[in-house]
Design an enzyme around this catalytic site. Sequence first.
Site, PDB file in Angstrom:
ATOM      1  N   ASP A   2      -4.748  -8.474 -36.445  1.00 18.99           N
ATOM      2  CA  ASP A   2      -3.977  -9.749 -37.385  1.00 18.99           C
ATOM      3  C   ASP A   2      -4.357 -10.630 -35.829  1.00 18.99           C
ATOM      4  O   ASP A   2      -4.649 -10.635 -34.725  1.00 18.99           O
ATOM      5  CB  ASP A   2      -2.750  -9.125 -37.624  1.00 18.99           C
ATOM      6  CG  ASP A   2      -1.763 -10.824 -38.435  1.00 18.99           C
ATOM      7  OD1 ASP A   2      -1.751 -10.688 -38.311  1.00 18.99           O
ATOM      8  OD2 ASP A   2      -1.433 -10.111 -39.735  1.00 18.99           O
ATOM      9  N   HIS A  22       2.300 -14.201 -37.351  1.00 23.38           N
ATOM     10  CA  HIS A  22       1.764 -13.292 -38.719  1.00 23.38           C
ATOM     11  C   HIS A  22       1.836 -12.463 -38.155  1.00 23.38           C
ATOM     12  O   HIS A  22       2.297 -11.273 -38.959  1.00 23.38           O
ATOM     13  CB  HIS A  22       0.565 -13.797 -38.997  1.00 23.38           C
ATOM     14  CG  HIS A  22      -0.206 -13.836 -39.798  1.00 23.38           C
ATOM     15  ND1 HIS A  22      -1.037 -12.696 -40.310  1.00 23.38           N
ATOM     16  CD2 HIS A  22       0.205 -13.823 -41.365  1.00 23.38           C
ATOM     17  CE1 HIS A  22      -1.864 -12.225 -40.775  1.00 23.38           C
ATOM     18  NE2 HIS A  22      -0.548 -12.718 -42.298  1.00 23.38           N
ATOM     19  N   SER A  40      -0.426 -10.655 -47.857  1.00 25.49           N
ATOM     20  CA  SER A  40      -0.373 -10.756 -46.769  1.00 25.49           C
ATOM     21  C   SER A  40       1.074 -10.042 -45.848  1.00 25.49           C
ATOM     22  O   SER A  40       1.312  -8.943 -45.507  1.00 25.49           O
ATOM     23  CB  SER A  40      -0.395 -11.397 -45.541  1.00 25.49           C
ATOM     24  OG  SER A  40      -1.574 -12.025 -45.112  1.00 25.49           O
TER      25      SER A  40
END
Length: 466
Positions: free
Chosen positions: A185, A245, A409
């Site tokens: 990621d 994220h 996600s």
Amino acid sequence: MKLNITPFTAKSVIAAGILSMMVMAGCNNSLEEPTVLGSSSSSADAAAQALEHMPNELLVKLKAGQSEEAKARVLAKIGGKVSEKILTKTMERLGDKEGILVVRTPLAVFEAINKMKGGAEIEFAEPNYIYYHTATATDTYFTNNSLWGMYGAGTTPANQYGSNAAAAWAAGTTGSKNVYVGIIDEGVQYNHPELDGQFWTNPYDAVDGKDNDGNGYIDDVRGWDFDGNDNSIYDGGTKGTLDDHGTHVAGTIGGEANGTGVAGVNWNVTLISGKFIGRKGGTTASAIKAIDYFTNLKLKHGLNIVATNNSWGGGGYSQALYDAISRANNAGIMFIAAAGNNGTNNDVTVNYPSNYDLPNVIAVAAIDKSGLLGSFSQYGAKTVDLGAPGVGIISTTAYNTYSAYDGTSMATPHVTGAVALYASTHPGATVAQIRNAILSSVVPTPSLSGKTVTGGRLDVKAALSK
């Protein structure tokens, strides 16, 4: 041990983005096989060219045993120069001596591929695709009873459409430090108050400026940044990304149950960062290196890496990426992947990497707290396996903050967390056993009927009994 499963109030929830791991463009079903050497479909080429990739750059795999003269002939066709040779320790361990060449060319990518077609020396040539996620602001704030994705019908607080992780905690299952999960990621704020006890410290490579473990990465203390090619997995904005994220994903998988803030599916787990998404996205080449990094750690050192979380998407079919995921499969590492946020049918418009047909790939759609398929969530009766909480999900973000995000996600790490929790109670479980446990224990859900393979949503507690 007294289990406290009620403190889900965020310490300092900030207005955050609706996370959208957006696939940049859809691609035609003809791209389920590589649009590389031997493909003559103009429609396939047109669809592939619509997908974002590194300009003037190819990934080239030569057939085994090619001479330097043969390689020179191939490159001469496109005026190409090798900018990098990807030959990971995992590839070497499995007998690959050629690796993958990253080739720079003055030609447009698909013009170069067409010039290389029919070359007897080449196994495949393909674009170096780019993968993305995007975030936009929302004014949603959370207070009490906010971590609905962890609840179940019989927990306190309760939500029947949550993952039911809280029921597993109440039964005494909270995870194990002997279970490892890779986060492929953005980077992760490893010293976040909710994550500071969950991150791996590499015992094989002392911080001394040397590659002590011989894996090609110097001082990879908590993982590696394959985008920046350094050991700084958390940049906190210094490279144009906040690493929000990746940090959000990590908190859902393994946020500490410390009486404040959030709690992840696993209260105990060991996380490792394979950062490959930076300010400008992440490439296929970097994704391959990240995947092989975890495979090598497992094969070389015997680390109990049970899964990687892959909340990203973009690009077309990549044989090189497929091969890397396959190597992970053979090493017993699950590959949990987001279905995508374009609201489209993955049976018709394929999404990668979630559409790769491999035993270790589980594709995840997003549902909201009412059990409805997220309006943005991609789906597929043949290609998306199950749903999980992915709307209004609060978790950790950079600079010691907490944010609410939407996206497949966010659904994906709920499933990755469930895999890790299952592995903590089923040591040595195989890919097939883990896959069966997760998918055979789903709760039938009307919004997912005909939209996913199982027609159901994640049930962490039920999976543990499989």
